[in-house]
Write a protein that holds these residues in place. Structure first.
Motif, PDB file in Angstrom:
ATOM      1  N   LEU A  54      43.522  36.222  37.340  1.00  0.00           N
ATOM      2  CA  LEU A  54      44.207  37.360  37.953  1.00  0.00           C
ATOM      3  C   LEU A  54      45.722  37.181  37.923  1.00  0.00           C
ATOM      4  O   LEU A  54      46.474  38.159  37.790  1.00  0.00           O
ATOM      5  N   THR A  57      46.742  38.162  34.367  1.00  0.00           N
ATOM      6  CA  THR A  57      46.616  39.587  34.051  1.00  0.00           C
ATOM      7  C   THR A  57      47.382  40.481  35.031  1.00  0.00           C
ATOM      8  O   THR A  57      47.538  41.679  34.763  1.00  0.00           O
ATOM      9  N   GLY A  59      46.250  41.320  37.807  1.00  0.00           N
ATOM     10  CA  GLY A  59      45.258  42.132  38.498  1.00  0.00           C
ATOM     11  C   GLY A  59      44.974  43.460  37.825  1.00  0.00           C
ATOM     12  O   GLY A  59      44.316  44.328  38.415  1.00  0.00           O
ATOM     13  N   GLN A  60      45.462  43.636  36.599  1.00  0.00           N
ATOM     14  CA  GLN A  60      45.234  44.875  35.866  1.00  0.00           C
ATOM     15  C   GLN A  60      44.596  44.557  34.516  1.00  0.00           C
ATOM     16  O   GLN A  60      45.058  43.666  33.809  1.00  0.00           O
ATOM     17  N   ASN A 168      40.200  45.073  37.896  1.00  0.00           N
ATOM     18  CA  ASN A 168      41.297  45.888  38.403  1.00  0.00           C
ATOM     19  C   ASN A 168      41.334  45.706  39.923  1.00  0.00           C
ATOM     20  O   ASN A 168      40.546  46.291  40.650  1.00  0.00           O
ATOM     21  N   THR A 169      42.281  44.889  40.375  1.00  0.00           N
ATOM     22  CA  THR A 169      42.299  44.515  41.794  1.00  0.00           C
ATOM     23  C   THR A 169      42.793  45.628  42.711  1.00  0.00           C
ATOM     24  O   THR A 169      42.822  45.448  43.926  1.00  0.00           O
ATOM     25  N   SER A 170      43.171  46.759  42.148  1.00  0.00           N
ATOM     26  CA  SER A 170      43.565  47.885  43.005  1.00  0.00           C
ATOM     27  C   SER A 170      42.355  48.590  43.592  1.00  0.00           C
ATOM     28  O   SER A 170      42.502  49.450  44.468  1.00  0.00           O
ATOM     29  N   THR A 174      36.201  45.958  43.019  1.00  0.00           N
ATOM     30  CA  THR A 174      36.467  44.768  42.208  1.00  0.00           C
ATOM     31  C   THR A 174      36.407  43.512  43.063  1.00  0.00           C
ATOM     32  O   THR A 174      35.800  42.512  42.673  1.00  0.00           O
ATOM     33  N   TRP A 175      37.043  43.566  44.236  1.00  0.00           N
ATOM     34  CA  TRP A 175      36.997  42.410  45.137  1.00  0.00           C
ATOM     35  C   TRP A 175      35.574  42.139  45.597  1.00  0.00           C
ATOM     36  O   TRP A 175      35.170  40.979  45.748  1.00  0.00           O
TER      37      TRP A 175
END
Length: 243
Positions: A54, A57, A59-60, A168-170, A174-175
């Motif tokens: 992460l 990247t 997070g994207q 995608n951590t937004s 994903t989490w």
């Protein structure tokens, strides 16, 4: 991404080698604390790998068909092919060992004349397990974390790391997927640890019997896991690279 992570986590948690070692850890002196340290070391590897990916990247996920995306798929394809080849190698070696094992008639003839000493007897295998257990008894609690790192199925962990590139951590989902991956990959160890905590008298002998059973079936489990996950990763990566 979610399906890939869950399948990889399932393969990790069903890997017999870490489970067999963990059973000996919790059956040793101060087994509950050693088991807890083992699990923390086990989880720390997943957290460290995910955090590293992460961080790289941001997070994207990379854009489709971009060089980073293509590179990630190529790495996943390489890992899938390597798992298939390793599973085939283990299967071939298992077949060679089976072919070299004397048949029942040969064994009976050998016992009637000269005893066959080509295979260790049950007492020698028990002695080996006892020797490992005694070393674990003398080992420190902290050493269990190092053992967990050594026993990680790093090929599968690498496959999980490449899959996390797509994260995608937004998105909260994903989490949740990353948490589920860590939890499922540790589920077997957690179940054994909780069993020992809440039912110590019955847990140890049953876990040791389960370990003895797994020892006789570990090759089949490793071969099946490597081939299934390897073929899945290989097929999906080829499809995504060519589509």
């Amino acid at each position: 991404m979610v399906l890939d992570l869950l399948l990889i986590a399932l393969a990790i948690t069903l890997d017999p080698l870490p489970v067999m070692a963990f059973v000996l850890v919790v059956a040793s002196a101060r087994g509950v604390w050693k088991g807890l340290t083992f699990i923390l070391g086990w989880l720390a590897c997943f957290v460290a790998v995910i955090a590293l990916v992460l961080a790289l990247t941001g997070g994207q996920p990379p854009a489709p068909k971009s060089p980073p995306s293509t590179a990630a798929l190529a790495i996943k394809l390489t890992i899938g092919v390597a798992l298939v080849l390793y599973g085939a190698h283990r299967h071939r070696r298992r077949q060679l060992v089976r072919d070299r094992t004397p048949s029942a008639a040969t064994t009976a003839t050998s016992e009637a004349g000269h005893p066959d000493t080509s295979e260790p007897d049950v007492s020698s295998r028990r002695g080996s397990s006892s020797s490992i257990g005694s070393r674990l008894d003398r080992g420190s609690v902290g050493a269990s974390a190092g053992l967990a790192v050594l026993l990680q199925p790093w090929g599968l962990v690498a496959a999980g790391a490449v899959t996390v590139v797509e994260a995608n951590t937004s998105h909260f989902s994903t989490w949740l997927a990353l948490f589920s991956f860590c939890l499922l990959a540790t589920a077997t160890l957690l179940a054994a640890e909780l069993y020992v905590v809440f039912a110590p008298e019955s847990a140890q002998p049953r876990l040791l019997r389960m370990r003895a059973w797994m020892e006789g079936h570990q090759q089949q489990a490793i071969v099946a896991g490597c081939l299934l996950i390897g073929l899945y990763l290989t097929g999906k990566s080829i499809y995504q690279l060519t589509s």
